[in-house]
Design a protein around this motif. Structure first.
Motif, mmCIF file in Angstrom:
data_model
loop_
_atom_site.group_PDB
_atom_site.id
_atom_site.type_symbol
_atom_site.label_atom_id
_atom_site.label_comp_id
_atom_site.label_asym_id
_atom_site.label_seq_id
_atom_site.Cartn_x
_atom_site.Cartn_y
_atom_site.Cartn_z
ATOM 1 N N ALA A 1 45.866 62.613 43.873
ATOM 2 C CA ALA A 1 45.919 61.275 44.309
ATOM 3 C C ALA A 1 46.013 60.088 43.345
ATOM 4 O O ALA A 1 46.738 59.101 43.433
ATOM 5 N N ARG A 2 45.140 60.181 42.303
ATOM 6 C CA ARG A 2 44.946 59.350 41.574
ATOM 7 C C ARG A 2 46.256 59.166 40.670
ATOM 8 O O ARG A 2 46.920 57.962 40.283
ATOM 9 N N VAL B 1 48.922 64.744 49.580
ATOM 10 C CA VAL B 1 48.948 63.287 49.015
ATOM 11 C C VAL B 1 50.199 62.811 49.163
ATOM 12 O O VAL B 1 51.184 63.246 49.017
ATOM 13 N N SER C 1 47.255 58.102 49.194
ATOM 14 C CA SER C 1 46.101 58.543 50.340
ATOM 15 C C SER C 1 46.307 60.163 50.523
ATOM 16 O O SER C 1 47.385 60.549 50.272
ATOM 17 N N VAL C 2 45.248 60.656 51.033
ATOM 18 C CA VAL C 2 45.141 62.060 51.209
ATOM 19 C C VAL C 2 45.568 62.372 52.676
ATOM 20 O O VAL C 2 44.466 61.770 53.510
ATOM 21 N N ASP D 1 42.553 68.901 40.822
ATOM 22 C CA ASP D 1 42.168 68.934 42.005
ATOM 23 C C ASP D 1 42.884 67.802 42.774
ATOM 24 O O ASP D 1 43.869 67.092 42.228
ATOM 25 N N THR D 2 42.741 67.811 44.185
ATOM 26 C CA THR D 2 43.407 66.914 45.130
ATOM 27 C C THR D 2 43.193 65.328 44.687
ATOM 28 O O THR D 2 44.024 64.442 44.485
ATOM 29 N N GLU D 3 41.936 65.026 44.483
ATOM 30 C CA GLU D 3 41.367 63.749 44.018
ATOM 31 C C GLU D 3 42.283 63.255 42.746
ATOM 32 O O GLU D 3 42.741 62.163 42.767
ATOM 33 N N GLU D 4 42.550 64.034 41.791
ATOM 34 C CA GLU D 4 43.227 63.934 40.600
ATOM 35 C C GLU D 4 44.694 63.716 40.613
ATOM 36 O O GLU D 4 45.224 62.803 40.421
ATOM 37 N N ARG E 1 44.116 64.883 55.339
ATOM 38 C CA ARG E 1 43.332 66.050 55.319
ATOM 39 C C ARG E 1 43.603 66.783 56.631
ATOM 40 O O ARG E 1 42.938 66.903 57.456
#
Length: 470
Positions: free
Chosen positions: A54-55, A172, A177-178, A49-52, A180
């Motif tokens: 970004a990490r 990302v 940072s994302v 997913d997007t959060e991963e 949106r």
């Protein structure tokens, strides 16, 4: 200065990410379709997913590790392969492959960046809608890569490039940072259009993770014809005639040279061809019309008008959808035949429409002076995009022409530049065409591009060496 994605960095990633995000780096991620670029190792991460994403990007930025985004691996200019320098992290979006929502009343579809283009087509059609971006590689290419390269395809004449088919993106950026921007708005006049900046940037400014896409109604009636034309100039006049008569009903207008048909006969003799004697030039005209209009009748009338004007002298009109599909199979199989023959140099170019006949004549004569070279010129005539490819003489191999590869490319690209065209119409810059961009690009534009790159990616981790030199 970038550092390598080594075992120590792998341990840091592994500790910060869910199990299974890091995967074995296989040969498939180290190769590209034309075999001109080969990867130099590194790590492979496949976030969910997007959060991963970004990490992963934030960790790479902190460690100064280069990131090479990976979609379907179908790019033709080496944008997905880093051949030299510190080994990168290859960031695959293949697990982020969902079509998340379809809004048929709004003509909008939202998909993750790893969604396969053909799956997007199917999801749209299931709701009686069309996503018109159509490419030969649509069974394996992914929408994130299509947007990153601003892909074109066969329907640009009517619907536009990938950029025109996108309403918003989530991405990302290099610091993790994302952005949106996944909106479904047709109007959003709130400052700089960052969506359009990211589209076509080939992952050099950020990683697109999802997109909201424009859909269209499915045409009520579709049809196609192959028409034999006297010359490329006649094809252009026929195109103008078709658009004057049918307007936006003309979905595609493809120019096909005899050399492409000869290559098909040589490499795939089982493929049925429409004419006993291949014509020097023909066009594939594709129509999508509203309810109440008959595409076969429209094509018959176009042929009659073209024949009366001396533009066309033979043709075949598809009598059903199966025959229309056969015509498109013929056109879309030409690149496969090209690969089997083996090109000396391939060129994805665009020109002002009115310059195309003179360019074809002048380039052919100039290449003949370099040696015995076969030219296969075909492509999307309606939007000025030609695939102008040079091949060895019969019985010879492209290896025999290695010394001519650069002179052939330079001759073609110099001529394109002189005609005020572009040396990259729909495939992007990648790494293959970075020297061409520097040679033919507007200096002011290049300065702005470098300033944007420095502002958004100060550590140079995003697809290093693609589009701009690292």
């Amino acid at each position: 200065m970038l550092t390598a994605a080594d075992s120590a960095f792998a341990a840091r990633l592994d500790a910060a990410l869910p199990e299974g995000t890091l995967r074995p780096l296989t040969a498939a991620y180290q190769e590209e379709p034309r075999g001109r670029f080969h990867g130099n190792g590194g790590l492979l991460a496949a976030p969910r997913d997007t959060e991963e994403v970004a990490r992963v990007v934030a960790l790479c930025n902190d460690a100064r590790v280069g990131i090479v985004p990976w979609g379907g691996g179908t790019g033709l200019v080496g944008g997905q392969i880093l051949s030299d320098g510190p080994a990168p992290l290859i960031l695959s979006l293949e697990r982020m492959n969902k079509v998340e929502a379809v809004y048929p009343e709004e003509n909008v579809l939202i998909a993750q960046a790893g969604a396969v283009l053909e799956d997007i087509h199917a999801a749209a059609r299931a709701r009686d809608r069309l996503f018109p971006l159509t490419l030969a590689s649509q069974g394996s290419c992914r929408i994130g890569g299509n947007l990153a390269t601003n892909a074109g395809g066969v329907n640009v004449l009517r619907y536009g490039n990938a950029r025109e088919l996108c309403l918003g993106v989530e991405a990302v950026l290099a610091d993790g940072s994302v952005l949106r921007g996944l909106k479904r708005l047709r109007k959003d006049n709130t400052g700089y259009d960052l969506k359009d900046l990211l589209i076509g940037s080939e992952g050099s400014l950020g990683v697109i993770t999802a997109a909201s896409l424009k859909l269209s109604p499915i045409p009520a009636a579709e049809g196609a014809a192959l028409m034999v034309v006297e010359s490329p100039a006649a094809a252009l006049t026929l195109l103008a005639m078709a658009r004057a008569r049918l307007g936006e009903g003309v979905s595609g207008f493809e120019l096909i040279a005899r050399q492409g048909l000869d290559f098909l006969a040589e490499t795939m003799p089982e493929l049925r061809q429409p004419f006993a004697t291949p014509p020097d030039w023909m066009v594939l005209v594709d129509l999508g019309l509203p309810r109440g209009l008959d595409p076969q009748a429209a094509l018959e009338e176009l042929f009659a008008a073209g024949a009366e004007a001396g533009l066309v002298h033979d043709g075949v009109i598809a009598q059903n959808e199966a025959q229309r599909a056969e015509f498109w199979t013929l056109r879309e199989t030409i690149p496969e035949a090209n690969r089997k023959i083996g090109a000396i140099s391939s060129h994805d170019i665009s020109l002002p429409l009115g310059a195309i006949p003179d360019f074809i004549a002048e380039a052919g004569a100039a290449l003949a002076r370099l040696g015995e070279i076969r030219i296969n010129c075909f492509g999307h005539l309606g939007d000025g995009n030609l695939h102008y490819n040079a091949f060895p003489a019969p019985g010879r191999d492209r290896a025999d022409y290695e010394a001519l590869r650069e002179p052939v490319k330079r001759l073609v690209h110099d001529l394109v530049d002189r005609y005020d065209g572009s040396v990259s119409a729909e495939h992007g810059i990648g790494r293959l065409k970075v020297p061409d961009l520097e040679r033919y690009g507007d200096p002011a534009k290049l300065a702005v591009m470098r300033a944007i790159k420095a502002a958004l990616d100060p550590n140079g981790i995003m697809n290093p060496g693609a589009v701009l030199r690292a």
